[in-house]
Motif scaffolding. Structure first.
Motif, PDB file in Angstrom:
ATOM      1  N   VAL A  84      29.075  27.341  31.041  1.00 18.96           N
ATOM      2  CA  VAL A  84      28.570  26.155  30.354  1.00 18.96           C
ATOM      3  C   VAL A  84      27.200  25.745  30.889  1.00 18.96           C
ATOM      4  CG1 VAL A  84      28.998  23.701  29.925  1.00 18.96           C
ATOM      5  CG2 VAL A  84      30.874  25.336  29.774  1.00 18.96           C
ATOM      6  N   ASP A  85      26.992  25.958  32.193  1.00 25.21           N
ATOM      7  CA  ASP A  85      25.727  25.526  32.799  1.00 25.21           C
ATOM      8  C   ASP A  85      24.759  26.679  33.063  1.00 25.21           C
ATOM      9  OD1 ASP A  85      27.184  26.752  34.797  1.00 25.21           O
ATOM     10  OD2 ASP A  85      26.697  25.268  36.339  1.00 25.21           O
ATOM     11  N   THR A  86      25.003  27.852  32.455  1.00 22.92           N
ATOM     12  CA  THR A  86      24.059  28.964  32.611  1.00 22.92           C
ATOM     13  C   THR A  86      22.753  28.620  31.892  1.00 22.92           C
ATOM     14  OG1 THR A  86      25.843  30.620  32.697  1.00 22.92           O
ATOM     15  CG2 THR A  86      23.626  31.404  32.130  1.00 22.92           C
ATOM     16  N   PRO A  87      21.622  28.615  32.597  1.00 22.91           N
ATOM     17  CA  PRO A  87      20.345  28.376  31.918  1.00 22.91           C
ATOM     18  C   PRO A  87      20.120  29.483  30.880  1.00 22.91           C
ATOM     19  CG  PRO A  87      20.081  28.255  34.307  1.00 22.91           C
ATOM     20  CD  PRO A  87      21.444  28.823  34.050  1.00 22.91           C
ATOM     21  N   SER A  88      19.963  29.087  29.611  1.00 19.43           N
ATOM     22  CA  SER A  88      19.894  30.081  28.536  1.00 19.43           C
ATOM     23  C   SER A  88      18.686  29.839  27.642  1.00 19.43           C
ATOM     24  CB  SER A  88      21.168  30.043  27.688  1.00 19.43           C
ATOM     25  OG  SER A  88      22.302  30.367  28.467  1.00 19.43           O
ATOM     26  N   PHE A  89      18.072  30.937  27.225  1.00 19.20           N
ATOM     27  CA  PHE A  89      16.866  30.876  26.407  1.00 19.20           C
ATOM     28  C   PHE A  89      16.947  31.938  25.318  1.00 19.20           C
ATOM     29  CE2 PHE A  89      16.099  29.937  30.833  1.00 19.20           C
ATOM     30  CZ  PHE A  89      15.501  28.682  30.796  1.00 19.20           C
ATOM     31  N   MET A  90      16.477  31.589  24.136  1.00 21.65           N
ATOM     32  CA  MET A  90      16.434  32.559  23.047  1.00 21.65           C
ATOM     33  C   MET A  90      15.056  32.488  22.400  1.00 21.65           C
ATOM     34  SD  MET A  90      19.217  33.188  20.081  1.00 21.65           S
ATOM     35  CE  MET A  90      19.217  34.688  19.102  1.00 21.65           C
ATOM     36  N   ILE A  91      14.318  33.564  22.493  1.00 22.14           N
ATOM     37  CA  ILE A  91      12.960  33.624  21.968  1.00 22.14           C
ATOM     38  C   ILE A  91      12.998  34.474  20.706  1.00 22.14           C
ATOM     39  CG2 ILE A  91      10.560  34.178  22.492  1.00 22.14           C
ATOM     40  CD1 ILE A  91      11.590  34.311  25.511  1.00 22.14           C
ATOM     41  N   GLU A  92      12.806  33.843  19.566  1.00 21.22           N
ATOM     42  CA  GLU A  92      12.891  34.549  18.294  1.00 21.22           C
ATOM     43  C   GLU A  92      11.510  35.101  17.951  1.00 21.22           C
ATOM     44  OE1 GLU A  92      16.483  32.459  15.939  1.00 21.22           O
ATOM     45  OE2 GLU A  92      14.730  31.180  16.225  1.00 21.22           O
ATOM     46  N   SER A  93      11.251  36.294  18.456  1.00 19.88           N
ATOM     47  CA  SER A  93       9.926  36.870  18.294  1.00 19.88           C
ATOM     48  C   SER A  93       9.992  38.367  18.533  1.00 19.88           C
ATOM     49  CB  SER A  93       8.945  36.200  19.267  1.00 19.88           C
ATOM     50  OG  SER A  93       7.617  36.583  18.984  1.00 19.88           O
ATOM     51  N   ASP A  94       8.819  38.988  18.566  1.00 18.80           N
ATOM     52  CA  ASP A  94       8.682  40.431  18.736  1.00 18.80           C
ATOM     53  C   ASP A  94       8.665  40.772  20.227  1.00 18.80           C
ATOM     54  OD1 ASP A  94       7.615  43.036  19.041  1.00 18.80           O
ATOM     55  OD2 ASP A  94       6.482  42.876  17.177  1.00 18.80           O
ATOM     56  N   ALA A  95       9.621  41.571  20.664  1.00 17.85           N
ATOM     57  CA  ALA A  95       9.740  41.900  22.090  1.00 17.85           C
ATOM     58  C   ALA A  95       8.525  42.650  22.622  1.00 17.85           C
ATOM     59  CB  ALA A  95      11.004  42.727  22.334  1.00 17.85           C
ATOM     60  N   THR A  96       7.851  43.430  21.767  1.00 18.44           N
ATOM     61  CA  THR A  96       6.691  44.178  22.253  1.00 18.44           C
ATOM     62  C   THR A  96       5.538  43.242  22.612  1.00 18.44           C
ATOM     63  OG1 THR A  96       5.742  44.522  20.039  1.00 18.44           O
ATOM     64  CG2 THR A  96       7.285  46.186  20.848  1.00 18.44           C
ATOM     65  N   ILE A  97       5.552  42.036  22.055  1.00 15.63           N
ATOM     66  CA  ILE A  97       4.543  41.027  22.393  1.00 15.63           C
ATOM     67  C   ILE A  97       5.033  40.142  23.539  1.00 15.63           C
ATOM     68  CG2 ILE A  97       3.265  39.004  21.531  1.00 15.63           C
ATOM     69  CD1 ILE A  97       3.542  40.293  18.698  1.00 15.63           C
ATOM     70  N   VAL A  98       6.273  39.705  23.441  1.00 16.24           N
ATOM     71  CA  VAL A  98       6.807  38.696  24.362  1.00 16.24           C
ATOM     72  C   VAL A  98       7.104  39.235  25.756  1.00 16.24           C
ATOM     73  CG1 VAL A  98       8.772  37.152  24.770  1.00 16.24           C
ATOM     74  CG2 VAL A  98       7.704  37.247  22.511  1.00 16.24           C
ATOM     75  N   ALA A  99       7.774  40.383  25.844  1.00 16.51           N
ATOM     76  CA  ALA A  99       8.205  40.889  27.161  1.00 16.51           C
ATOM     77  C   ALA A  99       7.031  41.092  28.122  1.00 16.51           C
ATOM     78  CB  ALA A  99       9.023  42.167  27.004  1.00 16.51           C
ATOM     79  N   PRO A 100       5.934  41.744  27.705  1.00 18.29           N
ATOM     80  CA  PRO A 100       4.818  41.909  28.642  1.00 18.29           C
ATOM     81  C   PRO A 100       4.230  40.578  29.110  1.00 18.29           C
ATOM     82  CG  PRO A 100       4.589  43.422  26.801  1.00 18.29           C
ATOM     83  CD  PRO A 100       5.686  42.475  26.441  1.00 18.29           C
ATOM     84  N   LEU A 101       4.243  39.564  28.240  1.00 16.90           N
ATOM     85  CA  LEU A 101       3.724  38.252  28.631  1.00 16.90           C
ATOM     86  C   LEU A 101       4.627  37.590  29.672  1.00 16.90           C
ATOM     87  CD1 LEU A 101       2.514  36.841  25.181  1.00 16.90           C
ATOM     88  CD2 LEU A 101       1.089  37.618  27.094  1.00 16.90           C
ATOM     89  N   ILE A 102       5.936  37.679  29.467  1.00 18.66           N
ATOM     90  CA  ILE A 102       6.867  37.105  30.446  1.00 18.66           C
ATOM     91  C   ILE A 102       6.745  37.834  31.783  1.00 18.66           C
ATOM     92  CG2 ILE A 102       9.331  36.878  31.031  1.00 18.66           C
ATOM     93  CD1 ILE A 102       9.863  36.099  28.163  1.00 18.66           C
ATOM     94  N   PHE A 103       6.658  39.155  31.735  1.00 16.77           N
ATOM     95  CA  PHE A 103       6.513  39.912  32.985  1.00 16.77           C
ATOM     96  C   PHE A 103       5.209  39.553  33.680  1.00 16.77           C
ATOM     97  CE2 PHE A 103       9.316  43.626  31.213  1.00 16.77           C
ATOM     98  CZ  PHE A 103      10.431  42.829  31.366  1.00 16.77           C
TER      99      PHE A 103
END
Length: 326
Positions: free
Chosen positions: A301-320
């Motif tokens: 219930v208290d797990t910090p959770s996020f959902m990014i509705e986007s293109d992983a090829t754009i988003v993942a490198p930015l998060i990294f």
């Protein structure tokens, strides 16, 4: 002394303030917080993220200890190595949406297999690896040894037989970084990859035994043991790129330990983030919101959770990049 953030991170903090952009930053900060508190992190790779050259950012994440285990498809396991040794032979087709069936057939006849806008060259990529991995498989069988799919790939990379054929800077290969660190990997459904198909062909020709490569069930048993020993303290987080088998296979280990093995005090996943462009419909796992996973005993219930509705090829490198303070 706290390391100052670089220009990419600063740009994200200054500009990514709302909607999916804000969730991207929140997810990156949550990932960072989880590690700073002593937690461990699993990254799952769906699709063809290796052909998208995620290795450019993921390899550095591995080297800096920002990921503790990876769950990936067989395609991602092998395609990073293919890019490592055959990069100059890849063909990019920006107008891939306009190709006719006949043009697609011509690509096949010229031994180019298309992944969206990128064609993987069969001879330079598949066959080059096949000639080396075949020997490793057969040597193992002759010695009465059995290994997981990723362990055979590690043997291939660490043997040095491919070094003279590298066509990219090896620091951009996430598989090479993982092999050098002996990073744990699980590869569910490996059989549907190119190398899995090739191995199956040797089994059909009776040149190899199926048992020479350890199975998905054995991966699950191994993962259960790993998770039980590592899901302590701050626990293990889950960073999911896409959906599919790479995500669900690994995530199932927490409820399996609790519900099927009836073990007590099993921590559920303690951080969760997913990058997806799938929708929540028709029973889609790839598009289900994090709360659905609570009902399956995967998240708390208290797990910090996020959902990014986007293109992983754009988003993942930015998060990294943010996590690496670039």
């Amino acid at each position: 002394m706290t390391m100052k953030r670089g220009p990419i991170s600063q740009f994200l903090e200054e500009n990514f303030l709302h909607f999916n952009a804000a969730t991207l930053v929140d997810s990156a900060k949550g990932y960072e917080t989880h590690l700073e508190k002593g937690g461990k992190m699993l990254i799952s790779l769906a699709g063809a993220m290796s052909t998208a050259e995620l290795g450019i950012s993921l390899a550095e994440m591995i080297r800096q200890g920002k990921v503790d285990i990876i769950s990936c498809t067989g395609a991602n396991l092998e395609e990073d190595i293919m890019n490592l040794v055959a990069h100059s032979h890849y063909k990019r087709i920006p107008n891939y949406r306009d190709l006719t069936p006949q043009q697609e057939l011509e690509l096949l006849e010229n031994k180019y297999n298309r992944v969206t806008d990128t064609c993987i060259p069969e001879e330079e990529a598949f066959r080059k690896i096949q000639s080396h991995i075949e020997k490793i498989w057969k040597d193992a069988e002759q010695a009465g040894e059995r290994y997981f799919p990723h362990e055979y790939m590690y043997k291939l990379l660490l043997s040095g037989v491919l070094e003279d054929e590298y066509e990219i800077d090896p620091k951009n290969s996430w598989m090479l970084a993982a092999a050098e660190r002996n990073l744990p990997i699980v590869v569910p459904g490996w059989e549907d990859s190119t190398m899995g198909n090739i191995f199956a062909s040797y089994v059909i020709k009776q040149e190899l035994k199926a048992s020479t490569v350890k199975s998905g069930l054995e991966y699950m048993v191994w993962l259960a043991n790993w998770y039980e020993h590592n899901a302590v303290g701050q626990g293990v987080g889950f960073f999911q790129i896409g959906g599919g088998i790479a995500g669900d296979f690994a995530m199932c280990v927490a409820p399996m330990l609790e519900q099927d093995l009836e073990k007590e005090n099993i921590l559920k996943w303690r951080y969760y983030s997913q990058i997806t462009d799938s929708t929540t419909s028709f029973g889609s796992y790839s598009g289900c919101i994090p709360n659905e996973k609570i009902t399956w005993g995967k998240l708390d219930v208290d797990t910090p959770s996020f959902m990014i509705e986007s293109d992983a090829t754009i988003v993942a490198p930015l998060i990294f990049a943010y996590i690496l303070k670039q």
